[in-house]
Design an enzyme around this catalytic site. Structure first.
Site, short mmCIF file in Angstrom:
data_model
loop_
_atom_site.label_atom_id
_atom_site.label_comp_id
_atom_site.label_asym_id
_atom_site.label_seq_id
_atom_site.Cartn_x
_atom_site.Cartn_y
_atom_site.Cartn_z
N HIS A 93 7.68 -0.36 5.04
CA HIS A 93 6.64 -0.43 4.01
C HIS A 93 7.17 -1.12 2.76
O HIS A 93 6.51 -2.00 2.18
CB HIS A 93 6.16 0.98 3.68
CG HIS A 93 5.26 1.07 2.48
ND1 HIS A 93 3.89 1.11 2.58
CD2 HIS A 93 5.55 1.14 1.15
CE1 HIS A 93 3.36 1.18 1.38
NE2 HIS A 93 4.34 1.21 0.49
N GLU A 94 8.36 -0.73 2.31
CA GLU A 94 8.94 -1.33 1.11
C GLU A 94 9.27 -2.81 1.33
O GLU A 94 9.12 -3.64 0.43
CB GLU A 94 10.17 -0.55 0.66
CG GLU A 94 9.92 0.91 0.31
CD GLU A 94 8.82 1.09 -0.73
OE1 GLU A 94 8.61 0.16 -1.54
OE2 GLU A 94 8.16 2.14 -0.73
N GLU A 119 -0.94 -1.00 -1.80
CA GLU A 119 -0.39 0.04 -0.92
C GLU A 119 -1.02 -0.04 0.47
O GLU A 119 -0.33 0.07 1.49
CB GLU A 119 -0.62 1.43 -1.52
CG GLU A 119 0.24 1.75 -2.73
CD GLU A 119 1.73 1.64 -2.43
OE1 GLU A 119 2.17 2.03 -1.34
OE2 GLU A 119 2.45 1.14 -3.32
#
Length: 302
Positions: A130-131, A198
């Site tokens: 995700h990062e 996000e």
């Protein structure tokens, strides 16, 4: 596209900063604010990532650390088509993580010790992916700049509270605007960008690690930890809250206008839909937590 968004964001934040300066000191105050904003733009571009890492007392992780974290980041970076970012660890019981940096060539990923201790290896891989998605999408520069400007605008508004507006006719109305409206406007920019990015990073991160349910399980575990464990560094620097994978300040449950992150339940639901659309992934479950020593050189995706 990332550079266009960054330019628009810088312009909007600069205009807001100048507006507060105008309320404080008229045309002269606006000019001073413009000069300060120009300096802040330059600083945010080159130095704000390091500042954010220092705010949270992050320490670098060596390339061959015993935990295997660096190896995992290297493996996932290769899958994402990215250069290896710097890896940092934060001594913090709350499970959480964020990425920062101007772009893929000088990015950094920071995870808390709580994240390392409470997540399985597969869940951790989902978080790292995700990062890395944020880095690949060039979200990190945008999020770091918004953190820098939001903090500065709030500080300038607080200054106006004590010293009052200098422009004739502004009086208490100007003071109230500086105290409430300017920080709120800066916060709304942060929040809107964060919520949108996000969801995009969840999708891209799930594709990088290959298992959406790894990330879904990680989000549920991080949310549970963040809701009961305080993050004092984040509380002291709330302008950086939108950079974390889960709001470290205990966000509300709904996707409200004033939430820095989408509701975790909504994010998990989207990841489950994505998993169902990926053949062979819908039934995949994260493995039990791994032993504390290095996991070997195999990829975290199995």
């Amino acid at each position: 596209m990332g550079y266009i968004k960054t330019t628009i964001l810088m312009a909007a934040m600069t205009a807001l900063f100048m507006g507060v300066g105008y309320l404080l000191g008229g045309a002269g105050g606006a000019l001073i604010a413009l000069i300060v904003a120009a300096a802040m733009n330059l600083f945010a571009w080159w130095g704000s990532a390091g500042m954010v890492l220092r705010m949270h007392n992050a320490r670098p992780v060596p390339r061959r650390d015993p935990s295997g974290l660096s190896d995992m980041v290297a493996d996932l970076s290769q899958r994402a088509g990215l250069p290896m970012p710097q890896v940092y660890i934060i001594e913090q019981a709350q499970p959480n993580a964020f990425a920062t940096g101007r772009g893929p060539s000088d990015a950094a990923v920071a995870v808390t010790t709580g994240l390392m201790q409470q997540l399985s290896r597969e869940e951790l891989a989902g978080v790292i992916a995700h990062e890395l998605a944020h880095i690949r999408n060039r979200d990190t520069l945008i999020m770091t700049i918004t953190a820098t400007f939001a903090g500065a605008i709030t500080m300038l508004a607080n200054f106006g509270m004590f010293f009052g507006g200098r422009r004739e006719g502004v009086g208490i109305i100007g003071s109230i605007a500086m105290m409430l409206l300017a920080p709120m406007a800066a916060g709304l920019v942060q929040m809107a960008i964060s919520r949108t990015r996000e969801y995009a990073a969840d999708k891209a991160g799930a594709e990088i690690c290959g298992h959406p349910l790894w990330l879904a399980s990680a989000l549920a575990r991080i949310q549970a930890g963040a809701s009961r464990i305080d993050n004092h560094a984040a509380e002291a620097n709330p302008a950086t809250a939108h950079m974390f994978i889960i709001n470290p300040l205990h966000a509300h449950a709904r996707d409200s206008l004033f939430a820095t992150h989408p509701a975790t339940e909504n994010r998990i639901a989207e990841l489950r839909k994505l998993a169902a659309a990926m053949p062979g992934r819908a039934s995949a479950r994260p493995a039990p937590p791994p032993p504390s020593r290095a996991q070997g050189k195999g990829g975290p995706w199995g």
